[in-house]
Design a protein around this motif. Structure first.
Motif, PDB file in Angstrom:
ATOM      1  N   PRO A   1      -4.539 -11.928  27.581  1.00 52.13           N
ATOM      2  CA  PRO A   1      -5.218 -12.728  28.610  1.00 52.13           C
ATOM      3  C   PRO A   1      -5.066 -12.136  30.013  1.00 52.13           C
ATOM      4  CG  PRO A   1      -3.941 -14.137  27.139  1.00 52.13           C
ATOM      5  CD  PRO A   1      -3.547 -12.738  26.829  1.00 52.13           C
ATOM      6  N   VAL A   2      -3.981 -11.428  30.251  1.00 53.07           N
ATOM      7  CA  VAL A   2      -3.750 -10.826  31.559  1.00 53.07           C
ATOM      8  C   VAL A   2      -4.551  -9.536  31.706  1.00 53.07           C
ATOM      9  CG1 VAL A   2      -2.002  -9.847  33.101  1.00 53.07           C
ATOM     10  CG2 VAL A   2      -1.429 -11.805  31.644  1.00 53.07           C
ATOM     11  N   PHE A   3      -4.499  -8.689  30.689  1.00 48.91           N
ATOM     12  CA  PHE A   3      -5.116  -7.369  30.759  1.00 48.91           C
ATOM     13  C   PHE A   3      -6.623  -7.399  30.505  1.00 48.91           C
ATOM     14  CE2 PHE A   3      -0.693  -6.311  30.348  1.00 48.91           C
ATOM     15  CZ  PHE A   3      -0.552  -5.132  31.045  1.00 48.91           C
TER      16      PHE A   3
ATOM     17  N   ARG B   1      -3.480   2.729  29.556  1.00 45.76           N
ATOM     18  CA  ARG B   1      -3.693   2.409  28.139  1.00 45.76           C
ATOM     19  C   ARG B   1      -4.581   1.172  27.974  1.00 45.76           C
ATOM     20  NH1 ARG B   1      -2.314   5.860  24.066  1.00 45.76           N
ATOM     21  NH2 ARG B   1      -1.480   4.209  22.732  1.00 45.76           N
ATOM     22  N   GLY B   2      -4.380   0.177  28.843  1.00 46.01           N
ATOM     23  CA  GLY B   2      -5.108  -1.080  28.728  1.00 46.01           C
ATOM     24  C   GLY B   2      -6.417  -1.106  29.476  1.00 46.01           C
ATOM     25  N   ARG B   3      -6.816   0.029  30.079  1.00 45.22           N
ATOM     26  CA  ARG B   3      -8.084   0.144  30.817  1.00 45.22           C
ATOM     27  C   ARG B   3      -8.158  -0.873  31.953  1.00 45.22           C
ATOM     28  NH1 ARG B   3     -12.591   2.259  26.494  1.00 45.22           N
ATOM     29  NH2 ARG B   3     -11.144   3.338  25.125  1.00 45.22           N
ATOM     30  N   VAL B   4      -7.076  -0.970  32.678  1.00 46.11           N
ATOM     31  CA  VAL B   4      -6.990  -1.833  33.855  1.00 46.11           C
ATOM     32  C   VAL B   4      -7.149  -0.966  35.100  1.00 46.11           C
ATOM     33  CG1 VAL B   4      -5.435  -3.301  35.211  1.00 46.11           C
ATOM     34  CG2 VAL B   4      -5.504  -3.513  32.716  1.00 46.11           C
ATOM     35  N   LYS B   5      -7.952  -1.405  36.029  1.00 46.13           N
ATOM     36  CA  LYS B   5      -8.113  -0.670  37.283  1.00 46.13           C
ATOM     37  C   LYS B   5      -6.812  -0.743  38.074  1.00 46.13           C
ATOM     38  CE  LYS B   5     -10.910  -0.532  41.523  1.00 46.13           C
ATOM     39  NZ  LYS B   5     -12.001  -1.200  42.291  1.00 46.13           N
TER      40      LYS B   5
END
Length: 586
Positions: free
Chosen positions: A195-197, A227-231
């Protein structure tokens, strides 16, 4: 990184600040920059298995070098930018570092002051002197395939980095973390905190990293974001003046910080309300947030129905008047946060939850590549550090010590088999921390084994809970509890100067010099109330009998704090020996 760039080269993966403006960096661009820098490192003599130090504040180039070094099979060795020459010498010597990246000239001079004792150190690059451009130019004639051959030679068991523990006593030890350690940590965290990522539909998850990349927490966030494709954005300054404008511009969806950042946000909101003559409404808003979050917590654990109708109405009112302004100060999109490094006071976590920002408190060490335990998104229990992250097991030894086992646990200390054998026992890592597990498997850290005080009367006292409760008072910056081999427990207290200045203003008092301020009877009475509140946690034999207010804070420059702001107890007691003796009438 390479897979992400191949699948979606245009996807934004970084925000990079240049000329005062945030600019997007795509997955394809990042891959190309990493590849070009990796070729330059090879051209300049960096080889597979070499250790290369990085001494810089948190910035985009730090991450660029991290991934480029990994691509050629080298091992980054992070150095805190505030490290002294002797600390730098020890780490560079112990790790047999062959090259070093520094941020600016001051760092270069620190390295230069000890370079004559480091015969293995052959290269030094300076970020502020166009090191990236210099290296990229040097590697232009090297084929991309050379980098890929180095990259493919890595295995999960290959060392990824050597991170030196800051250590509250003695010389720091080099923790060898493998690529498997990072992958186990990052991938389990990303899955557990989906839910965060993942954020909301149509909105890319983003975080602004202001933790030091020299610390394992910051490095784990960096790897997990990729890894999580987070900006991911970088902010090198932790001061409110620098951080808050960037939070408003970058607009992260979640942040990762240490407790004192959240304490600072709350204290700033309270001071602002008091200056505006709205102290009463603010305190009511705090009360509503606490009750609302506690009711929601009880519902999550099946012990209550959740917030009632009247409480929901009050919460909606204060959401518009108070809570939304706190969220707006963080950019307006933050709904989740993660906290680590030290314990967060339960009511602070409840307040932020009530204000619309769920703070997941966690626990880990350098040796566990970051978080080994954390509060799960669906059932957060404030005041604890949560449950084991997926793939991790927690055991409480007979003496109360917390033992951990999992894929993120390190392989050992560099060149120190004896120290490694002391903490790695049949697959378990003995943390040195004391803790308790509740009936639902939530862990609470109660102290450090080596920091237990034993009074001359034989009473064992853990200083941590007392110190944290005293420090919860808005006027107090730091507290150290003393009493080993003494007749009773006492404390040294330092002040938050910004909070004290505000306190004086609200009472119409002139701002005093610190040396005069510590003798103010009204201020002393305030501090005494904090000590009395802390004493309610323990028996009379364990309580703080007396305290002394100090004119200056403990600082890292004095050698009294670690780079992660933990107290160096022995150093403080030595530096303030006269004050400690005064606590006992000597």
């Amino acid at each position: 990184m390479f897979d992400h760039a191949a699948e979606d080269p245009g996807r934004v993966v970084f925000g990079r600040k240049a000329d005062g403006r945030w600019q997007d960096v795509s997955a394809g661009t990042f891959r190309d920059e990493v590849l070009a820098l990796a070729k330059g490192l090879l051209a300049q003599g960096v080889r597979f298995g070499d250790r290369v130090a990085v001494m810089s504040r948190t910035r985009y180039e730090w991450t660029l070098f991290d991934f480029a070094l990994w691509c050629v099979g080298a091992q980054p060795v992070p150095l805190y930018p505030t490290s002294s020459p002797e600390q730098v010498f020890w780490m560079l010597h112990d790790a047999e570092v062959s090259a070093c990246v520094v941020e600016h000239e001051d760092h270069a001079m620190t390295i230069g002051s000890v370079v004559d004792r480091l015969p293995r150190l052959a290269r030094l690059w300076q970020l502020d002197a166009d090191a990236v451009a210099e290296l990229c130019a040097a590697g232009e004639r090297i084929d991309d395939a050379v980098v890929h051959r180095h990259r493919m030679a890595l295995t999960p068991e290959s060392p990824a980095t050597v991170i030196y523990t800051s250590g509250t006593t003695g010389r720091p030890k080099g923790c060898v973390l493998t690529h498997a350690n990072f992958m186990a940590e990052a991938d389990n965290i990303v899955r557990a905190y989906d839910p965060v990522f993942r954020s909301r539909p149509g909105e890319q998850a983003a975080t602004l990293l202001f933790l030091p990349l020299a610390h394992v927490f910051g490095r784990m966030v960096q790897v997990a974001a990729v890894r999580g494709r987070v900006k991911l954005g970088h902010q090198p300054q932790l001061s409110a003046a620098a951080l808050l404008p960037d939070l408003r511009e970058f607009r992260p969806t979640f942040i990762l910080a240490v407790p004192y950042v959240f304490e600072g946000i709350f204290a700033s909101a309270r001071r602002e309300a008091e200056l505006a003559g709205k102290a009463g409404p603010f305190e009511r808003a705090v009360d509503v947030a606490l009750r609302y979050a506690q009711a929601a917590e009880e519902r999550a654990f099946g012990t209550g129905p959740g917030p009632g109708a009247a409480l929901r109405v009050q919460h909606q009112v204060f959401d518009k008047l108070v809570y939304s302004r706190i969220r707006e100060a963080l950019g307006g999109r933050v709904r989740h946060a993660m906290s680590g490094g030290s314990a967060m006071e339960r009511n602070l976590g409840l307040f932020f939850a009530g204000a619309g920002i769920t703070v997941f408190e966690g626990y880990g060490l350098t040796e566990t590549t970051g978080a080994a335990v954390a509060n799960p998104p669906e059932r957060t229990r404030y005041g604890t550090v949560g449950r084991p992250v997926p793939g991790t097991t927690v055991h409480i030894a007979d003496d109360g010590e917390v033992w951990l086992r999992g894929g993120q646990v390190f392989t050992g200390y560099l060149g120190d088999g004896r120290a490694t054998d002391e903490v790695l026992r049949d697959g378990w890592f003995a943390t040195g921390d004391l803790g308790e597990l509740d009936e639902d498997g939530y862990l609470t850290i109660t102290g450090r084994k080596k920091e237990i005080l034993v009074t001359s009367g034989g009473k064992s006292v853990s200083p941590l809970p007392l110190e944290e409760r005293v420090r919860a008072h808005p006027l107090i910056a730091q507290c150290i509890v003393v009493g080993n081999d003494r007749p009773y427990i006492a404390a040294l207290v330092t002040l938050d100067q910004e909070a004290v200045a505000h306190w004086l203003t609200m009472r119409g008092k002139p701002v005093s010099e610190p040396a005069d301020l510590v003798r103010d009877p009204e201020l002393e009475a305030e501090i005494r109330r904090a000590v009395v509140a802390a004493n309610t946690l323990v028996s009379q034999a364990e309580s703080i009998r007396t305290f002394r207010i100090l004119a200056a804070r403990f600082t890292e420059d004095q050698g009294l704090l670690t780079p992660t702001l933990k107290l160096r107890r022995k150093a403080i007691e030595k530096a303030y020996a006269t004050d400690v003796e005064g606590l006992y009438g000597k």
